[in-house]
Scaffold this motif. Sequence first.
Motif, short mmCIF file in Angstrom:
data_model
loop_
_atom_site.label_atom_id
_atom_site.label_comp_id
_atom_site.label_asym_id
_atom_site.label_seq_id
_atom_site.Cartn_x
_atom_site.Cartn_y
_atom_site.Cartn_z
N TYR A 132 5.08 -0.34 5.61
CA TYR A 132 3.66 -0.43 4.93
C TYR A 132 3.09 -1.06 3.12
O TYR A 132 3.21 -1.97 3.25
CB TYR A 132 2.77 0.81 5.55
N ARG A 133 4.08 -0.01 2.98
CA ARG A 133 4.14 -0.40 1.29
C ARG A 133 4.90 -1.82 0.79
O ARG A 133 4.03 -2.30 -0.17
CB ARG A 133 4.86 0.52 0.70
N ALA A 134 5.79 -2.16 1.95
CA ALA A 134 6.28 -3.25 1.65
C ALA A 134 5.16 -4.62 1.58
O ALA A 134 5.15 -5.69 1.37
CB ALA A 134 7.40 -3.40 2.42
N SER A 135 4.51 -4.12 2.91
CA SER A 135 3.53 -4.86 3.15
C SER A 135 2.34 -5.89 2.23
O SER A 135 2.07 -6.36 1.87
CB SER A 135 3.24 -4.94 4.33
N THR A 136 1.74 -4.04 1.67
CA THR A 136 0.84 -4.14 0.64
C THR A 136 1.09 -4.39 -0.62
O THR A 136 0.94 -5.77 -1.11
CB THR A 136 1.08 -3.21 0.17
N ILE A 137 2.84 -4.70 -0.80
CA ILE A 137 3.23 -6.03 -2.08
C ILE A 137 3.19 -7.36 -1.54
O ILE A 137 3.06 -7.96 -3.01
CB ILE A 137 4.54 -4.85 -2.26
N SER A 138 3.51 -7.45 -0.55
CA SER A 138 3.82 -8.80 0.21
C SER A 138 2.11 -9.46 -0.61
O SER A 138 2.52 -10.67 -0.53
CB SER A 138 4.34 -9.17 1.43
N ALA A 139 0.91 -8.56 0.16
CA ALA A 139 -0.09 -9.57 -0.12
C ALA A 139 -0.73 -9.29 -1.17
O ALA A 139 -1.96 -9.59 -1.47
CB ALA A 139 -1.10 -8.39 1.02
N GLY A 140 0.45 -7.62 -2.57
CA GLY A 140 -1.10 -8.06 -3.61
C GLY A 140 -1.75 -7.13 -3.33
O GLY A 140 -2.27 -7.36 -4.77
N GLU A 141 -1.60 -6.31 -2.65
CA GLU A 141 -2.20 -5.77 -2.98
C GLU A 141 -1.94 -3.72 -3.85
O GLU A 141 -1.04 -3.42 -3.99
CB GLU A 141 -3.08 -5.21 -1.52
N PRO A 142 -3.66 -3.47 -4.71
CA PRO A 142 -2.47 -2.39 -5.08
C PRO A 142 -1.93 -1.08 -4.43
O PRO A 142 -2.18 -0.01 -5.18
CB PRO A 142 -4.16 -2.10 -5.54
N TYR A 143 -2.04 -0.77 -3.20
CA TYR A 143 -1.62 0.69 -2.70
C TYR A 143 -0.27 1.23 -3.60
O TYR A 143 0.31 2.25 -4.04
CB TYR A 143 -1.16 0.35 -1.24
N HIS A 144 0.96 -0.37 -3.62
CA HIS A 144 2.10 0.21 -4.74
C HIS A 144 1.28 -0.56 -5.81
O HIS A 144 1.66 -1.37 -6.34
CB HIS A 144 2.96 -0.48 -4.38
N ARG A 145 1.85 1.13 -7.00
CA ARG A 145 1.61 0.55 -8.05
C ARG A 145 2.96 0.47 -8.89
O ARG A 145 3.17 0.39 -10.35
CB ARG A 145 0.87 2.51 -9.16
N GLY A 146 4.06 0.83 -8.31
CA GLY A 146 5.65 0.37 -9.44
C GLY A 146 5.79 1.49 -10.62
O GLY A 146 4.36 2.22 -10.18
N GLY A 147 6.76 0.81 -11.24
CA GLY A 147 6.76 1.71 -12.70
C GLY A 147 8.46 2.44 -12.50
O GLY A 147 8.52 3.08 -12.98
N GLY A 148 8.36 3.10 -11.02
CA GLY A 148 9.64 4.18 -10.95
C GLY A 148 10.52 3.63 -9.73
O GLY A 148 10.07 2.12 -9.78
N ARG A 149 10.98 4.14 -9.32
CA ARG A 149 12.13 3.32 -8.35
C ARG A 149 11.86 3.07 -7.05
O ARG A 149 12.15 2.16 -6.41
CB ARG A 149 12.99 4.73 -8.10
#
Length: 150
Positions: A132-149
Motif C-alpha cells: 500500500y505504501r509503495a502504491s501511494t508513493i507511485s501515485a504521489g500521495e502524502p501517506y509516505h513522508r519519507g525521511g527514514g529508512r
Amino acid sequence: MRLHLITVGEPRLAYARAGWEEYEKRLRRYHRVQVTRVAGRTQAQESEAIARAAGRAPLILLDPRGEQFTSEGLSAYLDAQALAGVGELAFAVGGPEGHTNALRAGAHRLWSLGQLTLPHDLAMIVLLEALYRASTISAGEPYHRGGGRG
C-alpha cells in the motif's frame, strides 16, 4: 496490475484480521487484488500449493534470504513491472517452516522484510502495508513522508 496475495492460512488474531482487512481495502484503490489462502500438512505441501496458486505469475516469496526494499525501492520495482507489461505479481507468505528450496529456486524474487523474525500474522500485515505504501508513493500521495529508512 493485479497483486495476488498467497498465504498459508489466514490471520488468526483479531488485530491481524483487522489490519489485513484495512490494508487490503486500501490497496484495492490502486490495484486489483486477489487473495488465495492455501494449506498443507508439510512444508512441501504448502510450497506446492503456493506454486499452483501463483500459476504463471512471477512469484515473489517473503523469505529471510531475500533482498530488502526501501519503500521507494518497492514502489520503483512495482512501477517497472507494470511498465514491462507484467499483468500480475504473486506474493507469498509461507507457513511456520518457510518455503522449500525448490520453491525458492523457481521464484522470480525473494523479498526479506528485515532481519527480525515476525509472527505469520504480523508478516501478512507488513506485506500489505508495504505494498500500500509503495502504491501511494507511485501515485504521489502524502501517506509516505519519507525521511527514514521507509
